[in-house]
Design an enzyme around this catalytic site. Structure first.
Site, PDB file in Angstrom:
ATOM      1  N   LYS A   5      24.086-156.681 -16.533  1.00 38.31           N
ATOM      2  CA  LYS A   5      23.191-157.406 -16.807  1.00 38.31           C
ATOM      3  C   LYS A   5      21.938-156.609 -17.428  1.00 38.31           C
ATOM      4  O   LYS A   5      22.035-155.155 -17.137  1.00 38.31           O
ATOM      5  CB  LYS A   5      22.461-158.191 -15.632  1.00 38.31           C
ATOM      6  CG  LYS A   5      21.927-157.223 -14.425  1.00 38.31           C
ATOM      7  CD  LYS A   5      22.017-157.822 -13.282  1.00 38.31           C
ATOM      8  CE  LYS A   5      21.351-156.901 -12.163  1.00 38.31           C
ATOM      9  NZ  LYS A   5      21.337-157.708 -10.735  1.00 38.31           N
ATOM     10  N   TYR A 257      -7.630-142.444 -24.588  1.00 41.25           N
ATOM     11  CA  TYR A 257      -8.663-143.567 -24.345  1.00 41.25           C
ATOM     12  C   TYR A 257      -9.441-143.437 -23.339  1.00 41.25           C
ATOM     13  O   TYR A 257      -9.013-142.815 -22.079  1.00 41.25           O
ATOM     14  CB  TYR A 257      -7.652-144.876 -24.276  1.00 41.25           C
ATOM     15  CG  TYR A 257      -7.161-145.520 -25.373  1.00 41.25           C
ATOM     16  CD1 TYR A 257      -8.083-145.911 -26.196  1.00 41.25           C
ATOM     17  CD2 TYR A 257      -5.968-145.608 -25.460  1.00 41.25           C
ATOM     18  CE1 TYR A 257      -7.721-146.610 -27.200  1.00 41.25           C
ATOM     19  CE2 TYR A 257      -5.405-146.258 -26.622  1.00 41.25           C
ATOM     20  CZ  TYR A 257      -6.319-146.578 -27.423  1.00 41.25           C
ATOM     21  OH  TYR A 257      -5.771-147.327 -28.723  1.00 41.25           O
TER      22      TYR A 257
END
Ligand SMILES: *Cc1c(COP(=O)(O)O)cnc(C)c1O
Length: 375
Positions: A5, A257
């Site tokens: 999956k 940042y």
């Protein structure tokens, strides 16, 4: 069953599913019908179990692609019966696996004392005229990584009760599908096989993570077999990028940042082409190291969407183009999915499945060869 999956746990379904079937797995486990359709295109002969069941409208795709769905709700059976009827399916030609909720309270027919008893009416749906075949009974163990196995033992007792009721109602399924990597690694497959044998069934264990070479951690600690497996299994995946550029900065320079990192001395910084949009967890900013030239390069400042800066002051010769290992090994150094998970406060499953689709996946080339990025 090989659980593939979520794009084979982020490892690439198209690379892994054919490799797993070549290695001998007869079953593939996926989450959804969409994933099942993709797996079917790659593996025409595999049996494919849709672990999460189907949605309304997906019955025809299930039948056309020969997918075996988990079922536990009457509407799922309605959906498949209707699609089977329009396809002119013969009786008992559409296999399904009936999921029993043995204590996780997630999916499956509830069989607890307090719940309304839905099992008899569901079993009645597998009557002689039905196009559905009760091919398997499944449940999911929710604490297979707990070394004392108390919950798993209780769940298997609940499953035993459910199987007795299935049998008493005149039904017999071929597969008993239980257990994950932790179950298999801790030797739990034996008790599942024994339970299956008592009902004339065959055990189907569903490992995922271990197939990718990563061993779940047990609480409170690894049982001996698990520790041995940890030493033996090799992670399948390495995640790499390259240094884009290297620059020197004087003391006092802010990095990234909001300037959450301030150089306290002159430093050399390498810019990397990887960010949180690639799946590198933003919580690793200022708290984790990647590998350049076999050495640890600490991440400095915040991780940006597409870029990350590492400190290569102590790595002489680091330059543009250097391979950087985000997860995997380089020289003597290793970064594991557990390392990422521990720092980010998550689990290896999430680390792998968050590696973004824009990160190019390819099968390893022989040692010493290089590969250029796709154009
Ligand atoms: C994902 C999944 C597995 C595999 O679990 P691992 O811990 O990765 O081995 C098994 N069964 C079900 C129902 C699952 O959803």
């Amino acid at each position: 069953m090989a659980v593939v999956k979520a794009d084979a746990y982020g490892h690439s379904l198209s690379l892994c599913a054919p490799a797993l079937t070549r290695a001998g797995t007869t079953w593939l486990g996926v989450t959804s019908v969409e994933e099942g359709v993709a797996a079917r295109a790659l593996c025409p002969h595999a049996r494919i179990l849709v672990l999460g069941g189907l949605f309304v409208g997906q019955g025809p795709a299930c039948i056309q692609n020969r997918l075996t769905s988990a079922v536990w709700e009457p509407w799922q059976i309605d959906e498949l019966e209707a699609a089977a009827a329009s396809a002119g399916a013969r009786p008992h030609s559409v296999p399904v696996h009936l999921e029993i909720d043995t204590g996780m309270s997630r999916q499956g027919v509830a069989i607890g004392d307090s719940a309304p008893d839905a099992l008899p009416s569901l079993l009645n749906r597998f009557c002689a005229q039905s196009s559905l075949l009760l091919d398997g009974v499944m449940t999911h163990l929710f604490a297979a990584d707990e070394a004392d196995s108390v919950f798993a033992g209780e769940q298997l007792r609940q499953l035993d009760v459910a199987l007795a009721r299935v049998t008493a109602a005149g039904h017999r399924a071929h597969w008993l599908s239980v257990g994950n990597s932790a179950t298999l690694l801790a030797g739990g497959a034996e008790s599942i096989s024994a339970l299956a044998a008592r009902y004339g069934m065959k055990a189907l264990v569903r490992p995922g993570l271990a197939l990718y070479g990563v061993v779940p951690r047990f609480e409170p600690e690894d049982p001996a077999q698990v520790a041995a497996a940890r030493a033996r299994l090799k992670p399948v995946l390495a995640w790499k990028t390259r240094v884009t550029s290297v620059r020197g900065i004087p003391a006092g320079t802010l990095v990234g940042y909001n300037g959450t990192f301030v150089a306290t001395e002159p430093m050399r910084l390498a810019l990397l082409a990887v960010g949180y949009a690639d799946g590198l967890d933003r919580r690793l900013g200022n708290r984790f190291s990647l590998l350049v030239r076999g050495q640890k390069a600490p991440i400095v400042g915040r991780i940006s969407m597409d870029q990350t800066v590492v400190d290569v002051t102590e790595i002489p010769g680091a330059e543009s183009g250097d391979e950087t290992v985000i997860l995997g090994s380089q020289g003597e150094s290793v970064i594991t999915a557990h390392d990422h998970a521990d720092t980010a406060g998550t689990i290896p499953w999430e680390v792998f499945t968050r590696i973004a689709s824009r990160v190019w996946r390819f099968a390893a080339e022989p040692e010493g060869t290089t590969r250029t990025a796709p154009s």
